[in-house]
Design an enzyme around this catalytic site. Structure first.
Site, PDB file in Angstrom:
ATOM      1  CB  SER A  37      75.164 -16.034  55.823  1.00 46.96           C
ATOM      2  OG  SER A  37      75.449 -15.014  56.891  1.00 46.96           O
ATOM      3  CG  ASP A  69      80.413 -12.699  51.744  1.00 44.94           C
ATOM      4  OD1 ASP A  69      80.732 -11.615  51.848  1.00 44.94           O
ATOM      5  OD2 ASP A  69      79.873 -13.636  51.173  1.00 44.94           O
ATOM      6  CG  HIS A 126      76.975 -11.584  53.010  1.00 48.99           C
ATOM      7  ND1 HIS A 126      77.847 -12.883  53.067  1.00 48.99           N
ATOM      8  CD2 HIS A 126      76.502 -12.041  53.513  1.00 48.99           C
ATOM      9  CE1 HIS A 126      77.204 -14.153  54.029  1.00 48.99           C
ATOM     10  NE2 HIS A 126      76.362 -13.032  54.210  1.00 48.99           N
TER      11      HIS A 126
END
Lengths: 348, 348
Positions: free
Chosen positions: B140, B293, B322
């Site tokens: 991320s 995601d 995610h």
């Protein structure tokens, strides 16, 4: 402000049906219920050509008319008698925003999808004398009402086409609807629903923005899919299209609708047994799902469709995702029209 | 409250590196920057076995340690010297919450991913004397930092594995990050960042809820995928897992991080030309995407991966979407470990 939005000039012409007092599923009563509706085409002598199309979240009959109704369309005004009915709480039918005290604003009782459908049944049977609808269709919350119609009144629905919506809310969809509610109620100006007209504009903007982030697809934003509508960048589109749509609306109305959305559950017609509830359906059923829809994903829609005997799953696609419903993607509308035309041509 | 969270007892042991004064990309200066980091394993004599792993949004080095590091794992403490570095603003490194006046709270300067990576470069080269990292990886916002490392310092990165993150923010992802920011700033208790400790709990809860609605998959909620963690229903999971994660954190910290996330853009290293910026990368590159995601969709990650010569796209899958990054899905972690082991075994 809201009176400048919820009126005949903006959303009309529409008529009001006096549905009388409605005992609510919640146990309360809605007194002197008015249903706003608009009709197109002519009801034939056999009363066999009527189509009922209830509204979705934050929509009125006007957007349904503009996006779905007309000569040469599936909802052909030369062939069908089309009834566009505004759901309770949308600002045209009886709503928190248009009900006098003491049942105004936050004191307006909570409504369920089942309440709407029972009130619409009065409009269809008592006012128009129609015993069996040729088609009931709707998108999103309109799909929730369509499912309810087909399962509650199986003999009154010849065909049904729920578009981009489920019969029973999933856990995720409940959470999503709740985030929309909280975006408004978290604004302190909301004041438990006792705000001055226009005061909750920050909450309405916040609501619009979380709605936009999940209602469309990533691709729409990343490929500037909104450019054809004349917007210049993400902020311009979100403000000019989505905030513009919600800002004139009444916060209590939206919350009533979002709670109704959140709590929709056809299975309660069969004691919580969804398969049994959907098994009641006698209508020819075309269940329409948009592949890119995040609000009501294909997977969830397909799981319900399989519970309806003889039904068909129809997949459509749009970079606009769930909000293709708005009539912003001609290819999506053409695909849906083709499905509806096929369904209407099927003997039922 | 925040002091009860951002400390050695909860997140340690960690060390502090004095990175000195850092000229910021925004034009300001961060004085006496401290980077918090934790190391595992031993640096070899050639200094060729070092792995750098920066943190993601709202995370610290502790969760990286728990979810990714250990003997027998890809990040094998018997073979590698693993540096887990906390990004600026996460509450352990210099942050709005731990900086004395006058640069505390809302007066803390805005930081960019590039600022973080330049500060981390000092840690790696000046403190440890490492010239070339065997691997830089992160999930991320950690992926954003990994991309920046590989493109900014191509000769200092032998291998890179950005997981579930892009080098340049997409328009949709920017909007999403902005909704997280606004969930906090819309709380009037936020008071432009000059709140009393603990006062913004409503905003933090709202933030947690919009984060939860998009960070996981629909399927996780609809199949009660959280049941294995001991939660009982949707509300229990959202409060017990997601709100519990964010409530002890500092609102200014989170906003600093979310803005950094929102504005990440490696292309500025090449005057806005993303292909040119990613073309600078010399590292062996494994770009890892989680199919489900919604924050960083496969499609967007793949589009960037194709711009990196000789890179490979590696797809993994999890019902956690995610937020599989958190280490909640052993199968996802095993798949990622296998990819990382393969990458580390590749001569570079």
């Amino acid at each position: 402000m809201t009176s400048e939005y919820y009126n005949q000039d903006v959303h009309g012409p529409f008529d009001l049906f006096d549905a009388g007092d409605l005992e609510l599923e919640s146990g309360g009563k809605l007194r002197g219920l008015k249903l706003a509706y608009a009709t197109f085409g002519k009801l034939n002598a056999e009363k066999s050509n009527a189509i009922l199309f209830p509204t979705w979240y934050s929509g009125t009959s006007k957007i349904l008319e503009l996006a779905y109704v007309g000569p040469g369309r599936a909802l052909d005004t030369d062939k069908y008698f089309i009834i566009l009915v505004n759901q309770i709480g949308n600002g045209l039918s009886s709503s928190p925003s248009n009900t006098p005290a003491p049942f105004n604003a936050a004191a307006f009782p909570q409504i369920s999808i089942g309440d709407d459908v029972r009130a619409q049944y009065r409009l269809v049977t008592e006012h128009f004398g129609i015993k069996r609808l040729a088609l009931v269709l709707g998108g999103s919350m309109g799909a929730q009402q369509s499912w309810e119609w087909a399962a509650r009144y199986p003999d009154a629905v010849a065909r049904v086409a729920p578009i981009a919506g489920t019969a029973r809310e999933t856990a995720h969809n409940r959470l999503l609807a709740q985030t929309f509610i909280e975006a408004i109620t978290n604004d302190p100006a909301f004041d438990d629903g006792w705000y001055a007209d226009g005061a909750v504009h920050r909450g309405l903007r916040a609501h619009a923005r979380v709605f936009a982030a999940s209602g469309f697809t990533q691709k729409l934003f990343n490929t500037r899919g909104w450019a054809g509508l004349g917007f210049t960048d993400t902020e311009d589109f979100v403000a000019g299209f989505v905030e513009n749509h919600f800002l004139p609306q009444d916060p209590n109305n939206l919350i009533l609708l979002a709670r109704k959305w959140r709590d929709a559950d056809v299975s309660r017609l069969a004691g919580g047994d969804l398969a049994a509830a959907l098994g009641r359906i006698k209508a020819k059923t075309a269940v329409i799902a948009t592949d890119e829809d995040v609000f009501f994903p294909l997977e969830d829609i397909e799981a319900e469709q399989k519970l309806v005997p003889g039904s068909a799953l129809k997949r459509v696609s749009s970079v606009w995702g769930h909000l293709a419903l708005f009539g912003v993607d001609p290819a999506w509308n053409s695909a849906v029209d083709a499905i509806l035309s096929g369904l209407l041509a099927t003997p039922a």
